[in-house]
Write a protein that holds these residues in place. Structure first.
Motif, short mmCIF file in Angstrom:
data_model
loop_
_atom_site.label_atom_id
_atom_site.label_comp_id
_atom_site.label_asym_id
_atom_site.label_seq_id
_atom_site.Cartn_x
_atom_site.Cartn_y
_atom_site.Cartn_z
N LEU A 119 41.07 17.51 31.66
CA LEU A 119 40.73 17.33 33.08
C LEU A 119 39.34 16.72 33.25
O LEU A 119 39.10 15.96 34.19
CB LEU A 119 40.79 18.68 33.80
CG LEU A 119 42.20 19.21 34.08
CD1 LEU A 119 42.15 20.64 34.58
CD2 LEU A 119 42.91 18.33 35.10
N GLU A 120 38.43 17.08 32.32
CA GLU A 120 37.08 16.52 32.39
C GLU A 120 37.18 14.99 32.24
O GLU A 120 37.86 14.49 31.35
CB GLU A 120 36.20 17.06 31.26
CG GLU A 120 36.03 18.58 31.26
CD GLU A 120 37.16 19.32 30.57
OE1 GLU A 120 38.13 18.69 30.08
OE2 GLU A 120 37.09 20.56 30.52
N GLY A 121 36.49 14.29 33.09
CA GLY A 121 36.51 12.82 32.99
C GLY A 121 37.60 12.20 33.83
O GLY A 121 37.72 10.97 33.89
N THR A 122 38.42 13.02 34.52
CA THR A 122 39.48 12.45 35.37
C THR A 122 39.04 12.42 36.83
O THR A 122 39.79 11.96 37.70
CB THR A 122 40.77 13.28 35.30
OG1 THR A 122 40.46 14.60 35.81
CG2 THR A 122 41.32 13.38 33.90
N GLY A 123 37.86 12.98 37.11
CA GLY A 123 37.41 13.07 38.51
C GLY A 123 37.91 14.35 39.17
O GLY A 123 37.69 14.55 40.37
N HIS A 124 38.58 15.22 38.40
CA HIS A 124 39.08 16.47 39.00
C HIS A 124 37.92 17.35 39.43
O HIS A 124 36.98 17.58 38.66
CB HIS A 124 39.95 17.21 37.97
CG HIS A 124 40.38 18.57 38.44
ND1 HIS A 124 41.18 18.75 39.54
CD2 HIS A 124 40.08 19.83 37.98
CE1 HIS A 124 41.37 20.04 39.74
NE2 HIS A 124 40.71 20.72 38.80
N GLU B 3 55.71 15.05 29.29
CA GLU B 3 55.21 13.99 28.42
C GLU B 3 53.91 13.38 28.91
O GLU B 3 53.85 12.89 30.05
CB GLU B 3 56.27 12.90 28.30
CG GLU B 3 56.53 12.59 26.84
CD GLU B 3 57.68 11.65 26.67
OE1 GLU B 3 57.45 10.45 26.74
OE2 GLU B 3 58.81 12.15 26.47
N LYS B 4 52.88 13.46 28.08
CA LYS B 4 51.55 12.88 28.37
C LYS B 4 50.91 13.45 29.62
O LYS B 4 50.02 12.83 30.20
CB LYS B 4 51.64 11.35 28.53
CG LYS B 4 52.28 10.64 27.37
CD LYS B 4 51.24 10.08 26.44
CE LYS B 4 51.87 9.34 25.29
NZ LYS B 4 51.34 9.62 24.01
N LYS B 5 51.40 14.58 30.10
CA LYS B 5 50.77 15.09 31.33
C LYS B 5 50.63 16.61 31.35
O LYS B 5 50.96 17.26 32.33
CB LYS B 5 51.48 14.56 32.57
CG LYS B 5 52.94 14.83 32.67
CD LYS B 5 53.42 14.42 34.05
CE LYS B 5 54.83 14.92 34.26
NZ LYS B 5 55.40 14.56 35.49
N ILE B 6 50.09 17.15 30.25
CA ILE B 6 49.76 18.58 30.26
C ILE B 6 48.24 18.68 30.37
O ILE B 6 47.53 18.39 29.41
CB ILE B 6 50.27 19.30 28.99
CG1 ILE B 6 51.78 19.13 28.84
CG2 ILE B 6 49.87 20.77 29.02
CD1 ILE B 6 52.37 19.73 27.58
N PRO B 7 47.72 19.08 31.55
CA PRO B 7 46.27 19.13 31.68
C PRO B 7 45.68 20.33 30.94
O PRO B 7 46.26 21.43 30.98
CB PRO B 7 46.05 19.28 33.19
CG PRO B 7 47.38 19.35 33.83
CD PRO B 7 48.43 19.47 32.78
N ILE B 8 44.55 20.13 30.27
CA ILE B 8 43.77 21.25 29.74
C ILE B 8 42.35 21.11 30.27
O ILE B 8 41.90 20.00 30.55
CB ILE B 8 43.80 21.35 28.19
CG1 ILE B 8 43.31 20.05 27.52
CG2 ILE B 8 45.18 21.71 27.68
CD1 ILE B 8 43.15 20.18 26.00
N GLY B 9 41.67 22.23 30.41
CA GLY B 9 40.31 22.21 30.95
C GLY B 9 40.19 23.22 32.09
O GLY B 9 41.06 24.08 32.26
N LEU B 10 39.14 23.08 32.86
CA LEU B 10 38.90 24.00 33.97
C LEU B 10 39.63 23.49 35.22
O LEU B 10 39.31 22.45 35.77
CB LEU B 10 37.39 24.09 34.25
CG LEU B 10 36.96 25.00 35.40
CD1 LEU B 10 37.45 26.44 35.19
CD2 LEU B 10 35.45 24.97 35.58
N PHE B 11 40.65 24.24 35.64
CA PHE B 11 41.43 23.88 36.83
C PHE B 11 40.68 24.25 38.10
O PHE B 11 40.60 23.47 39.04
CB PHE B 11 42.79 24.60 36.83
CG PHE B 11 43.82 24.02 35.93
CD1 PHE B 11 43.66 24.03 34.54
CD2 PHE B 11 44.99 23.47 36.43
CE1 PHE B 11 44.62 23.50 33.71
CE2 PHE B 11 45.96 22.93 35.61
CZ PHE B 11 45.77 22.95 34.23
N TYR B 12 40.19 25.50 38.11
CA TYR B 12 39.64 26.00 39.38
C TYR B 12 38.54 27.02 39.15
O TYR B 12 38.61 27.82 38.21
CB TYR B 12 40.77 26.68 40.19
CG TYR B 12 40.31 27.17 41.53
CD1 TYR B 12 39.92 26.26 42.51
CD2 TYR B 12 40.21 28.53 41.80
CE1 TYR B 12 39.45 26.71 43.73
CE2 TYR B 12 39.75 28.98 43.03
CZ TYR B 12 39.37 28.06 43.99
OH TYR B 12 38.90 28.48 45.20
#
Ligand code: SF4
Length: 285
Positions: free
Chosen positions: A217-222, A239-248
């Motif tokens: 998620l970092e670097g996506t503007g989230h 496919e190609k869309k499992i986000p990892i990182g800080l959601f909220y």
């Protein structure tokens, strides 16, 4: 302090290649980064492969019952809110039998860091379907495939009032360790769901599958303070869309902050050990 401060004399005996080895390394690294002191830290677990974790880190520890890590962790926090309390569970433990406790701990916002090692299967009992098993997943308990949809831990956390909701991957120790350290720095309830390959009983959620399909998620503007955006990301999977990182993340007073009696000193320092409770115990017999 060095990482050896947290070394326990006990060695893990998980299957070779199990994702729990990396999660253990990430946890120790996060404890070090966060300058946690072993004598001021407690790790609580339930029952399962990952719930052996407290044995392998030199802190105070409590291995509780299946699904009960959070009630024990909450009680420890209320008894001594100066301690850093971490709970570790598997997906069966945390999102199955322990689900009710999880929802209430999140809405209460106890200052507890909860790490769920999510391998989508009951590993310790040799590979039955768990609450996060994907639809269609064949296991010995569902030979024709799972017929219900899986629990979505990030959506659940955001909806239930968790003030820090993140997802990591056991195959990226550095990233996972930064998410755990973020949870330790956060004041309030943090849920860190970890995609953890079970190399013995899950041939779908493999290292290769997650390496291929996770993105950070970092670097996506989230913006993790945007609840609607976080919830939208929580719906992504595949496919190609499992986000990892800080959601909220959000700031909100903790449950302990709202109890005036423990603001100046923890409950254990109130001198109640000098009170004779034998009469009360007699009544309860
Ligand atoms: Fe790890 Fe799965 Fe083996 Fe348990 S059964 S130790 S989760 S690989």
């Amino acid at each position: 302090m060095t990482s050896s401060c947290f070394d326990s004399p006990h060695k893990p005996q998980w299957c070779p290649g199990c994702g729990n080895y990396s999660i253990l390394l990430a946890l120790k690294d996060a404890l070090l980064q966060s300058k946690c002191k072993p004598e001021e830290t407690v790790i609580v677990s339930g029952i399962g492969c990952s719930s052996k974790m407290p044995h392998f880190v030199k802190t105070y520890a409590f291995e509780s019952l299946h699904g009960r890590s959070l009630p024990v962790a909450s009680a420890i926090k209320l008894a001594n809110n100066s301690l850093r309390v971490i709970a570790v569970s598997g997906d069966g433990d945390g999102y199955g039998i322990g689900m009710g406790h999880l929802v209430h701990a999140m809405r209460r916002n106890f200052d507890i860091n909860y790490i769920v090692t999510d391998n989508q299967v009951y590993g310790l009992t040799t590979g039955q379907t768990s609450p996060t098993s994907p639809k269609g997943f064949k296991t010995k308990s569902t030979p024709f495939g799972v017929i219900e949809i899986p629990v979505n831990p990030m959506a659940l956390a955001i909806a239930s009032g968790a003030t820090y909701a993140a997802r990591g991957f056991a195959g990226d120790i550095k990233h996972l360790s930064s998410l755990i350290a973020g949870g330790l720095a956060h004041k309030g309830f943090s849920l860190i769901d970890v995609l953890q390959p079970c190399v013995t009983f899950n041939q779908l959620g493999t290292y290769q599958y997650y390496q291929k399909n996770c993105y950070k998620l970092e670097g996506t503007g989230h913006n993790p303070q945007d609840k609607v955006a976080a919830f939208t990301r929580s719906q992504e999977w595949g496919e190609k869309k499992i986000p990892i990182g800080l959601f909220y993340t959000e700031e909100r007073p903790t449950y302990e902050d709202e109890i005036p009696h423990i603001q100046k000193k923890p409950l254990v320092k109130h001198g109640i050990s000098n009170v004779n409770i034998s009469k009360l115990l007699d009544e309860l017999e």
